[in-house]
Design a protein around this motif. Structure first.
Motif, PDB file in Angstrom:
ATOM      1  N   TRP A  82       0.798  -1.285   0.059  1.00  0.00           N
ATOM      2  CA  TRP A  82       0.102   0.027   0.309  1.00  0.00           C
ATOM      3  C   TRP A  82       0.791   1.167   0.026  1.00  0.00           C
ATOM      4  O   TRP A  82       1.196   1.817   0.996  1.00  0.00           O
ATOM      5  N   ASP A  83       1.422   1.609  -1.175  1.00  0.00           N
ATOM      6  CA  ASP A  83       2.425   2.774  -1.236  1.00  0.00           C
ATOM      7  C   ASP A  83       1.711   4.144  -0.836  1.00  0.00           C
ATOM      8  O   ASP A  83       0.423   4.283  -1.191  1.00  0.00           O
ATOM      9  N   ASP A  84       2.439   5.027  -0.232  1.00  0.00           N
ATOM     10  CA  ASP A  84       1.892   6.337   0.243  1.00  0.00           C
ATOM     11  C   ASP A  84       1.575   7.298  -0.822  1.00  0.00           C
ATOM     12  O   ASP A  84       0.882   8.140  -0.629  1.00  0.00           O
ATOM     13  N   ASP A  85       2.060   6.951  -2.239  1.00  0.00           N
ATOM     14  CA  ASP A  85       1.983   7.863  -3.307  1.00  0.00           C
ATOM     15  C   ASP A  85       0.955   7.457  -4.443  1.00  0.00           C
ATOM     16  O   ASP A  85       0.796   8.137  -5.266  1.00  0.00           O
ATOM     17  N   ASP A  86       0.299   6.076  -3.976  1.00  0.00           N
ATOM     18  CA  ASP A  86      -0.486   5.845  -5.229  1.00  0.00           C
ATOM     19  C   ASP A  86      -1.906   5.642  -4.444  1.00  0.00           C
ATOM     20  O   ASP A  86      -2.140   5.639  -3.299  1.00  0.00           O
ATOM     21  N   CYS A  87      -2.892   5.441  -5.496  1.00  0.00           N
ATOM     22  CA  CYS A  87      -4.522   5.241  -5.122  1.00  0.00           C
ATOM     23  C   CYS A  87      -5.191   4.170  -5.379  1.00  0.00           C
ATOM     24  O   CYS A  87      -4.745   3.568  -6.464  1.00  0.00           O
ATOM     25  N   SER A  88      -5.950   3.686  -4.598  1.00  0.00           N
ATOM     26  CA  SER A  88      -6.719   2.272  -4.750  1.00  0.00           C
ATOM     27  C   SER A  88      -8.186   2.579  -4.747  1.00  0.00           C
ATOM     28  O   SER A  88      -8.492   3.362  -4.044  1.00  0.00           O
ATOM     29  N   HIS A  89      -8.916   2.134  -5.772  1.00  0.00           N
ATOM     30  CA  HIS A  89     -10.201   2.101  -5.742  1.00  0.00           C
ATOM     31  C   HIS A  89     -10.885   1.212  -4.495  1.00  0.00           C
ATOM     32  O   HIS A  89     -10.412   0.345  -3.996  1.00  0.00           O
ATOM     33  N   PRO A  90     -12.141   2.035  -4.103  1.00  0.00           N
ATOM     34  CA  PRO A  90     -12.720   0.917  -2.858  1.00  0.00           C
ATOM     35  C   PRO A  90     -13.046  -0.503  -3.209  1.00  0.00           C
ATOM     36  O   PRO A  90     -13.024  -1.289  -2.310  1.00  0.00           O
ATOM     37  N   ASP A  91     -13.037  -0.764  -4.545  1.00  0.00           N
ATOM     38  CA  ASP A  91     -13.347  -2.071  -4.611  1.00  0.00           C
ATOM     39  C   ASP A  91     -12.066  -3.047  -5.053  1.00  0.00           C
ATOM     40  O   ASP A  91     -12.027  -4.279  -5.275  1.00  0.00           O
ATOM     41  N   ARG A  92     -10.786  -2.372  -4.903  1.00  0.00           N
ATOM     42  CA  ARG A  92      -9.677  -2.994  -5.311  1.00  0.00           C
ATOM     43  C   ARG A  92      -9.432  -4.519  -4.595  1.00  0.00           C
ATOM     44  O   ARG A  92      -9.146  -5.442  -5.022  1.00  0.00           O
ATOM     45  N   LEU A  93      -9.434  -4.148  -2.926  1.00  0.00           N
ATOM     46  CA  LEU A  93      -9.180  -5.315  -2.442  1.00  0.00           C
ATOM     47  C   LEU A  93     -10.253  -6.411  -2.529  1.00  0.00           C
ATOM     48  O   LEU A  93      -9.882  -7.720  -2.532  1.00  0.00           O
ATOM     49  N   THR A  94     -11.628  -6.151  -2.463  1.00  0.00           N
ATOM     50  CA  THR A  94     -12.536  -7.134  -2.992  1.00  0.00           C
ATOM     51  C   THR A  94     -12.233  -7.822  -4.041  1.00  0.00           C
ATOM     52  O   THR A  94     -12.323  -9.229  -4.236  1.00  0.00           O
ATOM     53  N   ILE A  95     -11.744  -7.113  -5.149  1.00  0.00           N
ATOM     54  CA  ILE A  95     -11.683  -7.769  -6.352  1.00  0.00           C
ATOM     55  C   ILE A  95     -10.654  -8.691  -6.531  1.00  0.00           C
ATOM     56  O   ILE A  95     -10.554  -9.776  -6.877  1.00  0.00           O
ATOM     57  N   GLN A  96      -9.443  -7.962  -5.991  1.00  0.00           N
ATOM     58  CA  GLN A  96      -8.064  -8.781  -6.171  1.00  0.00           C
ATOM     59  C   GLN A  96      -8.138  -9.922  -5.188  1.00  0.00           C
ATOM     60  O   GLN A  96      -7.506 -11.073  -5.404  1.00  0.00           O
TER      61      GLN A  96
END
Length: 249
Positions: A82-96
């Motif tokens: 979980w890098d501090d300078d990138d963004c993840s969509h709210p569904d990222r962990l659920t899908i991955q």
């Protein structure tokens, strides 16, 4: 890991807090000052992160050792970068996570992602499966989701101790366990070149050869617009395909 980038770190914490995958904890390894640690703690409270560990690291530690410290502190069955300078969509962990479990893989990476060149305001959908030229491993290393496994660590000495430490680990993973490459969900991750990255502009600029075409990008316009609205990137942003601009946000 984070050291002295409170605005970026706050955004990453916000992205973590909004994940729809509920069984999670946030481990933050920092080489920052006491004041910076307090800022991080305030950010986690402001965004409602319930399970968090903030770990103080020696300022002399290199990236490989810092990443290993985060692995040692994490308590879940799965660990995710979980890098501090990138963004993840709210569904990222659920899908991955769902994709990883569905195929019985040990580790998962995203094969495509959004790439923002912040200073130019240019956005590309990068697809590592494209043959331009073929990538040895068609993935973005910073999207790693791995089964917690004490056999695997980042290098703490040698040429990959500070730069390319993620490449060394992913190579070992591909050689020893089943690794999944998740395709078609590039809007779930925003990778940003902002000028203070580990690697220089020339490195990030090479990613453009893996841009999807205008037609392919246009077909995902609604996903891109929705994701970018969530990431709250300042306008204007011009979305490009490999063969030219597509639309503006």
């Amino acid at each position: 890991m984070t050291r002295d980038r409170p605005t970026l770190a706050d955004r990453a914490i916000r992205c973590f807090a909004h994940q729809r995958y509920t069984a999670r904890e946030l481990v933050i390894v920092t080489q920052g000052t006491a004041a910076y640690r307090n800022q991080l703690l305030e950010s986690t409270r402001a965004h409602g992160v319930e399970r968090v560990e903030i770990v103080q690291a020696d300022p002399t530690m290199r990236l490989g050792a810092l990443r290993n410290l985060s692995l040692d502190v994490a308590s879940g069955d799965l660990v995710c970068v979980w890098d501090d300078d990138d963004c993840s969509h709210p569904d990222r962990l659920t899908i991955q996570v769902g994709e990883l479990i569905s195929v019985g893989a040990h580790t998962s990476f995203l094969s495509d992602h959004l790439q923002l060149f912040q200073q130019d305001g240019d956005l590309h959908w990068i697809d590592w499966t494209l043959p331009t030229p073929p990538a040895k491993y068609p993935l973005l290393p910073t999207t790693m989701l791995m089964t917690r496994d004490t056999r695997f660590h980042y290098p703490e000495s040698g040429r990959y101790a500070h730069f390319g430490e993620d490449w060394a680990l992913l190579t070992e993973l591909h050689n020893r366990v089943r690794v999944q490459h998740v395709s078609g969900h590039g809007h779930l991750y925003l990778y940003t070149y902002h000028g203070r990255n580990t690697f220089p502009a020339a490195h990030h600029g090479k990613f453009r050869i893996r841009s999807r075409t205008r037609a392919q990008v246009a077909a995902r316009e609604s996903d891109i617009r929705a994701a970018m609205a969530y990431y709250a990137v300042p306008s204007p942003v011009l979305v490009h395909g490999s063969d030219g601009p597509v639309f503006a946000i």
